[in-house]
Design an enzyme around this catalytic site. Sequence first.
Site, PDB file in Angstrom:
ATOM      1  N   SER A 127       0.713  -1.039  -0.341  1.00 21.52           N
ATOM      2  CA  SER A 127      -0.743   0.008   0.082  1.00 21.52           C
ATOM      3  C   SER A 127       0.339   1.152   0.487  1.00 21.52           C
ATOM      4  O   SER A 127       0.389   2.531   0.425  1.00 21.52           O
ATOM      5  CB  SER A 127      -0.736  -0.065   0.978  1.00 21.52           C
ATOM      6  OG  SER A 127      -0.440  -0.472   2.519  1.00 21.52           O
ATOM      7  N   THR A 164       0.697   1.662   3.893  1.00 22.86           N
ATOM      8  CA  THR A 164       0.497   3.239   4.239  1.00 22.86           C
ATOM      9  C   THR A 164       0.817   3.662   5.090  1.00 22.86           C
ATOM     10  O   THR A 164       1.041   3.144   6.517  1.00 22.86           O
ATOM     11  CB  THR A 164      -0.655   3.190   3.655  1.00 22.86           C
ATOM     12  OG1 THR A 164      -1.414   3.072   2.894  1.00 22.86           O
ATOM     13  CG2 THR A 164      -1.203   4.747   4.110  1.00 22.86           C
ATOM     14  N   THR A 207       1.753   6.602   0.731  1.00 20.51           N
ATOM     15  CA  THR A 207       0.284   5.859   0.230  1.00 20.51           C
ATOM     16  C   THR A 207       0.589   5.437  -1.983  1.00 20.51           C
ATOM     17  O   THR A 207       1.035   5.954  -2.128  1.00 20.51           O
ATOM     18  CB  THR A 207      -0.718   6.777   0.754  1.00 20.51           C
ATOM     19  OG1 THR A 207      -1.366   5.257   0.918  1.00 20.51           O
ATOM     20  CG2 THR A 207      -1.303   7.188   0.264  1.00 20.51           C
ATOM     21  N   ARG A 256      -8.596   8.702  -9.071  1.00 18.58           N
ATOM     22  CA  ARG A 256      -8.202   9.326  -8.193  1.00 18.58           C
ATOM     23  C   ARG A 256      -7.486   9.553  -6.975  1.00 18.58           C
ATOM     24  O   ARG A 256      -6.233   8.941  -7.259  1.00 18.58           O
ATOM     25  CB  ARG A 256      -9.232   7.658  -7.626  1.00 18.58           C
ATOM     26  CG  ARG A 256      -9.529   7.844  -5.986  1.00 18.58           C
ATOM     27  CD  ARG A 256      -8.663   7.254  -4.755  1.00 18.58           C
ATOM     28  NE  ARG A 256      -9.592   7.117  -3.504  1.00 18.58           N
ATOM     29  CZ  ARG A 256      -8.609   7.199  -2.749  1.00 18.58           C
ATOM     30  NH1 ARG A 256      -7.967   7.176  -2.454  1.00 18.58           N
ATOM     31  NH2 ARG A 256      -9.202   6.946  -1.530  1.00 18.58           N
ATOM     32  N   VAL A 257      -7.765  10.264  -6.247  1.00 17.00           N
ATOM     33  CA  VAL A 257      -6.744  11.172  -5.525  1.00 17.00           C
ATOM     34  C   VAL A 257      -7.123  10.486  -4.418  1.00 17.00           C
ATOM     35  O   VAL A 257      -8.346  11.308  -3.830  1.00 17.00           O
ATOM     36  CB  VAL A 257      -5.764  12.084  -5.242  1.00 17.00           C
ATOM     37  CG1 VAL A 257      -5.171  12.709  -4.606  1.00 17.00           C
ATOM     38  CG2 VAL A 257      -5.732  12.338  -6.858  1.00 17.00           C
ATOM     39  N   GLY A 258      -6.718  10.153  -3.209  1.00 19.07           N
ATOM     40  CA  GLY A 258      -7.218  10.512  -1.219  1.00 19.07           C
ATOM     41  C   GLY A 258      -7.099  11.120  -0.476  1.00 19.07           C
ATOM     42  O   GLY A 258      -6.135  12.088  -1.540  1.00 19.07           O
ATOM     43  N   ASP A 259      -6.924  11.644   0.999  1.00 14.33           N
ATOM     44  CA  ASP A 259      -6.807  12.284   1.625  1.00 14.33           C
ATOM     45  C   ASP A 259      -5.368  12.207   2.148  1.00 14.33           C
ATOM     46  O   ASP A 259      -4.762  14.002   2.245  1.00 14.33           O
ATOM     47  CB  ASP A 259      -7.145  11.537   2.997  1.00 14.33           C
ATOM     48  CG  ASP A 259      -6.269  10.957   3.657  1.00 14.33           C
ATOM     49  OD1 ASP A 259      -7.045   9.363   2.475  1.00 14.33           O
ATOM     50  OD2 ASP A 259      -6.238  10.546   4.890  1.00 14.33           O
ATOM     51  N   THR A 265      -5.085   7.849   8.620  1.00 11.43           N
ATOM     52  CA  THR A 265      -4.569   6.241   7.146  1.00 11.43           C
ATOM     53  C   THR A 265      -6.850   6.114   7.213  1.00 11.43           C
ATOM     54  O   THR A 265      -7.282   6.396   8.247  1.00 11.43           O
ATOM     55  CB  THR A 265      -3.619   5.484   7.527  1.00 11.43           C
ATOM     56  OG1 THR A 265      -3.802   4.159   6.942  1.00 11.43           O
ATOM     57  CG2 THR A 265      -3.824   4.842   9.196  1.00 11.43           C
ATOM     58  N   GLY A 266      -6.538   5.001   6.057  1.00  2.94           N
ATOM     59  CA  GLY A 266      -7.720   4.528   5.820  1.00  2.94           C
ATOM     60  C   GLY A 266      -8.670   4.789   5.029  1.00  2.94           C
ATOM     61  O   GLY A 266      -8.096   5.751   3.843  1.00  2.94           O
ATOM     62  N   GLY A 309      -9.588   7.819   2.635  1.00  2.00           N
ATOM     63  CA  GLY A 309      -9.681   9.344   2.475  1.00  2.00           C
ATOM     64  C   GLY A 309     -11.022   9.292   2.166  1.00  2.00           C
ATOM     65  O   GLY A 309     -10.758  10.972   2.649  1.00  2.00           O
TER      66      GLY A 309
HETATM   67  C1  SD4 Z   1      -6.403   7.333   0.729  1.00  2.00           C
HETATM   68  N1  SD4 Z   1      -5.437   6.969   3.101  1.00  2.00           N
HETATM   69  O1  SD4 Z   1      -5.224   6.896  -0.296  1.00  2.00           O
HETATM   70  C2  SD4 Z   1      -5.101   6.102   2.012  1.00  2.00           C
HETATM   71  C3  SD4 Z   1      -4.911   4.709   1.738  1.00  2.00           C
HETATM   72  C4  SD4 Z   1      -4.892   4.592   3.085  1.00  2.00           C
HETATM   73  O2  SD4 Z   1      -4.594   2.292   4.557  1.00  2.00           O
HETATM   74  O3  SD4 Z   1      -4.293   5.090   3.758  1.00  2.00           O
HETATM   75  N2  SD4 Z   1      -4.942   3.271   3.267  1.00  2.00           N
HETATM   76  O4  SD4 Z   1      -7.306   7.262   1.148  1.00  2.00           O
END
Ligand code: SD4
Length: 336
Positions: A92, A194, A212, A222-225, A245-246, A248
């Site tokens: 990840s 991550t 990450t 796609r882009v996360g947090d 984490t998690g 996003g």
């Molecule tokens: C995301 N927060 O891209 C990141 C992924 C992540 O545990 O942290 N996964 O959404």
Amino acid sequence: MKRRDFLHATSLTGIAVASGTALLSCENRETEAEASVANAEASFKITPIAIATWNVPDAVGKAWEILSDGGKALDAIEQGCRVEEANAEGQSVGIGGLPDRDGNVTLDACIMNSEGDYGAVVYLQNIKHPISVARKVMEETPHVLMAGKGAEQFAVSLGFEKENLLTEASRKAWEEWKVTSEYKPVINIENHDTIGMLAMDAAGNISGGCTTSGLAYKMAGRVGDSPIIGSGLFIDNEVGGATATGMGEEVLKTVGSFLIVELMRQGMSPQKACEEAIGRIVSKNKERLGDFQVAYIAMNKKGETGSYAIHPGFSVTRATEEEITNTNSKHYISDN
Ligand code: SD4
């Protein structure tokens, strides 16, 4: 005693010492002043610390190596994050990260220093160390956020090597996923590398980073947090820092890391602030809580730390003078 008072006490000591024998009972005063300076020093003793999301002892160990050697928090963050980015087995982050639906490994990262400067890259491909590119964006460009091809070209112009980040194991996992092509993020599936990291150095300065490959099999683009200031990471060196984490999307909608730092500014402990930020997500998602995980870690200027997740399975790695530990985080599900 506040830092200002401490400095005042220190200068008073200087005056008392300079006046020498001219002052009656000077000795007593000196002793008092010395005692008060010693107390103040004790209450301001800065002990370096690094913490990170998930079970990443090698990364946090690297950060600690730098901190314990008198190094800067920012260097500890960059070098610590690079350890996981280079670990091809971690699926990840960095090389070996699981790809998007089209088979492309795309990386997001950001870094923030104690002066409040920030640099980030999103949708970066073919470069193993996005955390270092993010630092270069921060230090060597007039910008804070660079994306895709432009970010890649920038990295290459600085000498970063282009390489294929899709390992055989990750390609196989993607091929298997394509059979059903069912997009359903599984809680803690990437358990986990991550990495969101916070560090305080011996000068008491805090920096942070987050890196990450994002959610596995995300839609292309796609882009996360993680690379977004205030969501995946926020540092205010007067207060502390937080990182996430998690899932996003849920962190982005609640600007979670900024929220945690602001709550700490108002006097909340890092633990309570993380719980409040998770609470905001929980209250908006009561019906679908089983679908995703989010977790936060936080640190304040005293070096106190906190963490909170929605679901069990999230852990925090911590390095202090004493030891490097990995402990399970508290979480909403068993608290309610
Ligand atoms: C995301 N927060 O891209 C990141 C992924 C992540 O545990 O942290 N996964 O959404």
